[in-house]
Motif scaffolding. Structure first.
Motif, PDB file in Angstrom:
ATOM      1  N   THR A 246       0.843  -1.185   0.000  1.00 53.87           N
ATOM      2  CA  THR A 246       0.000   0.000   0.000  1.00 53.87           C
ATOM      3  C   THR A 246       0.878   1.234   0.000  1.00 53.87           C
ATOM      4  OG1 THR A 246      -1.757  -1.144   1.217  1.00 53.87           O
ATOM      5  CG2 THR A 246      -1.797   1.263   1.238  1.00 53.87           C
TER       6      THR A 246
ATOM      7  N   THR B 163       0.883   5.279   0.507  1.00 52.39           N
ATOM      8  CA  THR B 163       0.147   6.449   0.990  1.00 52.39           C
ATOM      9  C   THR B 163       0.878   7.691   0.514  1.00 52.39           C
ATOM     10  OG1 THR B 163      -0.613   5.243   2.939  1.00 52.39           O
ATOM     11  CG2 THR B 163      -0.766   7.639   2.993  1.00 52.39           C
TER      12      THR B 163
ATOM     13  N   ASP C 267       0.457  11.717   0.225  1.00 54.39           N
ATOM     14  CA  ASP C 267      -0.267  12.926   0.614  1.00 54.39           C
ATOM     15  C   ASP C 267      -1.708  12.625   1.015  1.00 54.39           C
ATOM     16  OD1 ASP C 267       1.921  14.500   0.251  1.00 54.39           O
ATOM     17  OD2 ASP C 267       1.282  15.370  -1.655  1.00 54.39           O
ATOM     18  N   GLY C 268      -1.871  11.591   1.823  1.00 54.73           N
ATOM     19  CA  GLY C 268      -3.193  11.244   2.325  1.00 54.73           C
ATOM     20  C   GLY C 268      -4.017  10.393   1.378  1.00 54.73           C
ATOM     21  N   ARG C 269      -3.548  10.169   0.166  1.00 53.20           N
ATOM     22  CA  ARG C 269      -4.246   9.297  -0.779  1.00 53.20           C
ATOM     23  C   ARG C 269      -3.637   7.900  -0.713  1.00 53.20           C
ATOM     24  NH1 ARG C 269      -3.750  12.618  -6.312  1.00 53.20           N
ATOM     25  NH2 ARG C 269      -5.216  11.038  -7.082  1.00 53.20           N
ATOM     26  N   THR C 270      -4.472   6.891  -0.761  1.00 54.01           N
ATOM     27  CA  THR C 270      -4.012   5.512  -0.630  1.00 54.01           C
ATOM     28  C   THR C 270      -4.150   4.778  -1.952  1.00 54.01           C
ATOM     29  OG1 THR C 270      -4.625   5.436   1.710  1.00 54.01           O
ATOM     30  CG2 THR C 270      -4.336   3.330   0.588  1.00 54.01           C
ATOM     31  N   PHE C 271      -3.055   4.208  -2.396  1.00 57.75           N
ATOM     32  CA  PHE C 271      -3.042   3.427  -3.636  1.00 57.75           C
ATOM     33  C   PHE C 271      -2.491   2.035  -3.345  1.00 57.75           C
ATOM     34  CE2 PHE C 271      -1.988   7.863  -5.037  1.00 57.75           C
ATOM     35  CZ  PHE C 271      -3.244   8.150  -5.578  1.00 57.75           C
TER      36      PHE C 271
ATOM     37  N   ALA D   6      -3.433   3.779  -8.992  1.00 61.07           N
ATOM     38  CA  ALA D   6      -3.113   5.211  -9.029  1.00 61.07           C
ATOM     39  C   ALA D   6      -3.339   5.757 -10.438  1.00 61.07           C
ATOM     40  CB  ALA D   6      -1.663   5.431  -8.622  1.00 61.07           C
TER      41      ALA D   6
ATOM     42  N   GLU E 249      -8.783   4.526  -8.241  1.00 60.75           N
ATOM     43  CA  GLU E 249      -8.941   5.233  -6.970  1.00 60.75           C
ATOM     44  C   GLU E 249      -9.330   6.687  -7.179  1.00 60.75           C
ATOM     45  OE1 GLU E 249      -8.961   4.378  -3.635  1.00 60.75           O
ATOM     46  OE2 GLU E 249      -9.254   2.442  -4.607  1.00 60.75           O
TER      47      GLU E 249
ATOM     48  N   GLY F 142      -9.313  10.795  -8.250  1.00 63.75           N
ATOM     49  CA  GLY F 142      -8.547  11.939  -7.778  1.00 63.75           C
ATOM     50  C   GLY F 142      -7.735  12.576  -8.886  1.00 63.75           C
TER      51      GLY F 142
ATOM     52  N   LEU G  98      -1.157  13.065 -10.392  1.00 69.74           N
ATOM     53  CA  LEU G  98      -0.115  13.172  -9.385  1.00 69.74           C
ATOM     54  C   LEU G  98       0.873  14.292  -9.730  1.00 69.74           C
ATOM     55  CD1 LEU G  98       0.776   9.406  -8.777  1.00 69.74           C
ATOM     56  CD2 LEU G  98      -0.900  10.818  -7.585  1.00 69.74           C
TER      57      LEU G  98
ATOM     58  N   GLN H  47       4.528  13.727  -5.660  1.00 69.33           N
ATOM     59  CA  GLN H  47       3.681  12.570  -5.391  1.00 69.33           C
ATOM     60  C   GLN H  47       4.094  11.383  -6.255  1.00 69.33           C
ATOM     61  OE1 GLN H  47      -0.107  14.414  -6.191  1.00 69.33           O
ATOM     62  NE2 GLN H  47      -0.456  14.928  -4.035  1.00 69.33           N
TER      63      GLN H  47
END
Length: 402
Positions: free
Chosen positions: A164, A166, A168-172, A199, A241, A243, A246, A250
């Motif tokens: 996993t 993480t 900047d607070g985003r989880t991929f 991602a 996911e 958003g 990047l 990121q």
């Protein structure tokens, strides 16, 4: 090598299946692997540099990078290499069959094959296998594992990873599978690999990331110095996911996680080298350039005398330092230093006193052997992983196709 099923985290946006269609003699071994993207995915590829390459390499190379890939189909047991025009047609048909089952264009399906070269694909079996796989795709870990087993040939077991990221607070999620045990040498080898993430990546980001990561991982492994016709490493990003795109920082964080995943898988290949009893980690430091360091590491890794010394637990410093000397790199041999499993063997152009039995025991009692070479010519360094060379390797490859 086997990661517990419950620990594998599957990226969103992908489905998997692995089935047996009759390419392998053992009916309990999968030989068709299917990965389906729920929506068009970004894909990048890195391929063998051998001028003799398989039909699937030609097919995939002309279709990556892309932002509309819908599936990857792999068969094991037959490489579809050196099969002429018929091999090209069979590869295209595999893509077309998958496309029909997933509602896509054949142009948006990537193909990989591995196994014996020079033999035409038994397309009747493969057609049935693809249909079977397409009917039972799943999103859970067991389906992923079945797909991972479906790409294997002489491997002792599946080679998978997941993690996993993480950012900047985003989880991929990141997951990968690969195969390879023999005919292994940069650039890549009889190696197939697929890295998946949910991602969002652009075509440019994906290709740049994969190319650079491959150079640091899969292009740093050796088993026998023999380059394959079929090497393929793919990166698929579903973007499921969601958003925004990047940022550069990121992307660098995600790249770090993908590199770690690829390094983990890459090391599994020489560790599973045909007949191998040792994984050899070769660190070369203090070189004028990274290219110099890698050239030296590769010469040491490919030396059959070094490999067999490790097999026998022989701290034969002479074989190692002489390999450094013929690597074609300019350096002062009076500065060269060698450590084996952290024990100093050679310094300033001459061997030092060491307890040979102690070093031999450290080799024999550990699966991983660490060769450390320092040249004191600069700050550049390189690392290569290799397998040792055993009687079992010779026997296996003498009998492989007969």
């Amino acid at each position: 090598m086997d990661e517990p099923t419950q620990q594998i985290k599957i990226p969103a946006g992908f489905r998997f299946a692995g089935v047996h269609c009759g390419l392998k003699r053992n009916p309990n071994k999968e030989d068709i692997s299917l990965i389906v993207c729920d929506a068009p995915a970004t894909a990048a590829g890195v391929y063998t540099t051998n001028k003799v390459f398989a039909a699937p390499v030609r097919w995939d190379r002309s279709r990556t990078p892309s932002d509309k890939i819908r599936a990857v189909i792999t068969n094991s047991g037959n490489a579809n290499a050196c099969t002429g025009e018929q091999g090209e047609k069979d590869c295209a048909e595999m893509a077309a069959i998958v496309a029909e089952h997933v509602g896509a264009s054949a142009e948006d399906v990537l193909v990989m094959s591995t196994g014996i070269i020079g033999v035409h694909l038994p397309m009747e079996k493969i057609r049935a296998g693809i249909a079977n796989a397409a009917s039972q795709t799943g999103v859970e870990a067991p389906a992923f594992i079945a797909a991972a087993r479906g790409i294997l040939t002489t491997d002792n077991g599946k080679k998978t990873t997941s993690r996993t990221a993480t950012v900047d607070g985003r989880t991929f999620q990141i997951a990968g599978m690969c195969k390879g045990a023999g005919m292994i040498a940069p650039n890549m080898a009889t190696m197939l690999g697929i890295v998946l993430t949910d991602a969002p990546l652009s075509v440019e980001q994906a290709q740049s990331l994969l190319s650079s990561v491959a150079d640091e991982t899969f292009n740093c492994i050796r088993v026998d110095g023999h380059m394959s016709t079929n090497d393929t490493l793919l990166l698929l990003a579903s973007g499921a996911e969601g958003g925004p795109a990047l940022t550069d920082s990121q992307l660098a964080e995600l790249r770090s996680e993908i590199k770690d995943a690829c390094e983990e898988m890459a090391k599994l290949i020489p560790a599973d080298g045909e007949g191998a009893t040792h994984l050899i980690k070769i660190d070369v430091e203090g070189c004028a350039t990274a290219a110099d360091a890698k050239k030296i590491a590769i010469e040491v890794a490919d030396s059959p005398l070094v490999k067999t010394a490790i097999t026998g637990g022989d701290p034969n410093w002479g074989r190692i330092v002489s390999a450094v000397g013929y690597a074609g790199v300019t350096f002062d041999p009076l500065k060269l230093e060698l450590r084996l499993n952290d024990i100093l063997l050679y310094q300033e152009g001459t061997p030092v006193k060491f307890e040979a039995k102690t070093v031999s025991t450290s080799i024999k009692e550990n699966f991983e052997t660490h060769v450390q070479l320092t040249l004191f010519e600069g700050d550049a360094k390189a690392r290569v992983w290799a397998s040792d060379l055993t009687v079992d390797y010779v026997k296996f490859n003498a009998d492989y196709s007969t």
